[in-house]
Design a protein around this motif. Structure first.
Motif, PDB file in Angstrom:
ATOM      1  N   ALA A  15       0.798  -1.096  -0.120  1.00  0.00           N
ATOM      2  CA  ALA A  15      -0.024  -0.024  -0.135  1.00  0.00           C
ATOM      3  C   ALA A  15       0.985   1.442   0.079  1.00  0.00           C
ATOM      4  CB  ALA A  15      -1.019  -0.034   1.132  1.00  0.00           C
ATOM      5  N   GLU A  16       0.683   2.105  -0.683  1.00  0.00           N
ATOM      6  CA  GLU A  16       1.493   3.531  -0.998  1.00  0.00           C
ATOM      7  C   GLU A  16       0.543   4.477  -0.500  1.00  0.00           C
ATOM      8  OE1 GLU A  16       4.105   2.570  -4.746  1.00  0.00           O
ATOM      9  OE2 GLU A  16       2.068   3.463  -5.260  1.00  0.00           O
ATOM     10  N   PHE A  17       1.496   5.619   0.140  1.00  0.00           N
ATOM     11  CA  PHE A  17       0.717   6.792   0.914  1.00  0.00           C
ATOM     12  C   PHE A  17       1.667   8.081   0.718  1.00  0.00           C
ATOM     13  CE2 PHE A  17      -0.333   3.058   3.162  1.00  0.00           C
ATOM     14  CZ  PHE A  17      -1.715   3.165   3.459  1.00  0.00           C
ATOM     15  N   ASP A  18       1.059   9.085   0.742  1.00  0.00           N
ATOM     16  CA  ASP A  18       1.942  10.368   0.663  1.00  0.00           C
ATOM     17  C   ASP A  18       2.866  10.847   1.716  1.00  0.00           C
ATOM     18  OD1 ASP A  18       0.460  10.628  -1.894  1.00  0.00           O
ATOM     19  OD2 ASP A  18      -1.101  11.852  -0.968  1.00  0.00           O
ATOM     20  N   ASP A  19       2.529  10.454   2.810  1.00  0.00           N
ATOM     21  CA  ASP A  19       3.237  10.675   4.160  1.00  0.00           C
ATOM     22  C   ASP A  19       3.388   9.867   5.183  1.00  0.00           C
ATOM     23  OD1 ASP A  19       1.055  11.405   5.722  1.00  0.00           O
ATOM     24  OD2 ASP A  19       0.893  13.323   4.663  1.00  0.00           O
ATOM     25  N   ILE A  20       4.176   9.846   6.194  1.00  0.00           N
ATOM     26  CA  ILE A  20       4.319   9.179   7.403  1.00  0.00           C
ATOM     27  C   ILE A  20       3.064   9.215   8.344  1.00  0.00           C
ATOM     28  CG2 ILE A  20       5.406  10.714   8.579  1.00  0.00           C
ATOM     29  CD1 ILE A  20       6.071   7.150   8.545  1.00  0.00           C
ATOM     30  N   ALA A  21       2.401  10.422   8.290  1.00  0.00           N
ATOM     31  CA  ALA A  21       1.056  10.313   9.035  1.00  0.00           C
ATOM     32  C   ALA A  21      -0.079   9.526   8.532  1.00  0.00           C
ATOM     33  CB  ALA A  21       0.656  11.722   8.952  1.00  0.00           C
ATOM     34  N   GLU A  22      -0.203   9.267   7.108  1.00  0.00           N
ATOM     35  CA  GLU A  22      -1.068   8.455   6.456  1.00  0.00           C
ATOM     36  C   GLU A  22      -0.588   6.849   6.641  1.00  0.00           C
ATOM     37  OE1 GLU A  22      -1.496   9.226   2.329  1.00  0.00           O
ATOM     38  OE2 GLU A  22      -2.562  11.055   2.584  1.00  0.00           O
ATOM     39  N   VAL A  23       0.774   6.833   6.752  1.00  0.00           N
ATOM     40  CA  VAL A  23       1.112   5.407   7.023  1.00  0.00           C
ATOM     41  C   VAL A  23       0.751   4.944   8.464  1.00  0.00           C
ATOM     42  CG1 VAL A  23       3.259   3.987   7.421  1.00  0.00           C
ATOM     43  CG2 VAL A  23       2.966   5.399   5.679  1.00  0.00           C
ATOM     44  N   ILE A  24       1.088   5.812   9.402  1.00  0.00           N
ATOM     45  CA  ILE A  24       0.601   5.274  10.847  1.00  0.00           C
ATOM     46  C   ILE A  24      -0.683   5.497  11.130  1.00  0.00           C
ATOM     47  CG2 ILE A  24       0.821   6.353  13.105  1.00  0.00           C
ATOM     48  CD1 ILE A  24       3.280   7.687  12.528  1.00  0.00           C
ATOM     49  N   ALA A  25      -1.575   6.209  10.395  1.00  0.00           N
ATOM     50  CA  ALA A  25      -2.914   5.926  10.559  1.00  0.00           C
ATOM     51  C   ALA A  25      -3.537   4.932   9.822  1.00  0.00           C
ATOM     52  CB  ALA A  25      -3.646   7.317  10.216  1.00  0.00           C
TER      53      ALA A  25
END
Length: 207
Positions: A15-25
């Motif tokens: 799964a790909e995300f834009d930033d680390i906050a999205e990764v953590i959430a």
């Protein structure tokens, strides 16, 4: 938020995300969902590798993951992540440079580092090394122009959006702001790593 899901081998999805906050959430939401088909969750800076159980149908796994949705207050009613307190002596050789780079005083750097909780986003680099995200955004600084050949174990540093603690002596280019006596990696401890993905880290100033 439905992230792009890329096939990874025959039983995993990336799964790909834009930033680390999205990764953590999203990682928090996925762990809370307790999806039966998932065997392991491996977060990184902009991705989460989701490993399915043996024999899993990747298409079915993707459909389950697409239903995972971080929401505000998702932790309400659930077990709070463990919190680890790390006492730090703010005596790092780069503390003055970090103050200059951020436009803060040295005391303000210490205050910013200690007053906002951090989250263990993921591990890497060396056994026991945890990339901590979610801290005060005022502390974002680039790595040093020239890496040190040796950084002592217990050094507390900043690099980009992350804070981290060197678990052992090694080369490194992070901006060093302090030191701690906490042992990050101990093979006689179960688990050996003090900081596990998802846990909360609070730095305190050691007097």
């Amino acid at each position: 938020m439905t992230p792009p899901l890329l096939p990874y081998g025959d039983r995993a999805l990336l799964a790909e995300f834009d930033d680390i906050a999205e990764v953590i959430a999203w990682s928090d939401a996925l762990r809370a969902a307790e999806v039966d088909e998932v065997d392991d969750v491996v977060p990184a800076a902009r991705t989460v590798l989701v490993v399915g159980r043996s024999g899993v149908d990747q298409a079915a796994l993707a459909r389950r993951l697409q239903a995972v949705e971080p929401v505000a207050g998702a932790d309400e009613g659930r077990i709070a992540p463990p919190t680890v307190e790390i006492p730090v002596r703010y005596d790092g050789p780069d503390l003055a440079d970090v103050a200059e780079l951020t436009g803060l005083s040295q005391r303000e750097v210490v205050r910013a580092h200690t007053q906002t909780p951090w989250r263990v986003a993921f591990g890497g680099f060396a056994p026991g090394f945890a990339y901590l995200g979610g801290g005060d955004s005022a502390l974002r600084v680039a790595r040093r122009d020239e890496a040190r050949t040796t950084v002592p174990a217990g050094s507390v540093g900043l690099a980009g959006e992350f804070s981290g603690i060197y678990p052992r002596s090694s080369p490194g280019g992070w901006q060093l702001i302090g030191t701690t006596d906490e042992v990050l990696w101990d093979l006689d401890r179960d688990p050996p790593a003090l900081l596990m993905p998802g846990c909360v880290v609070r730095f305190t100033e050691e007097q």
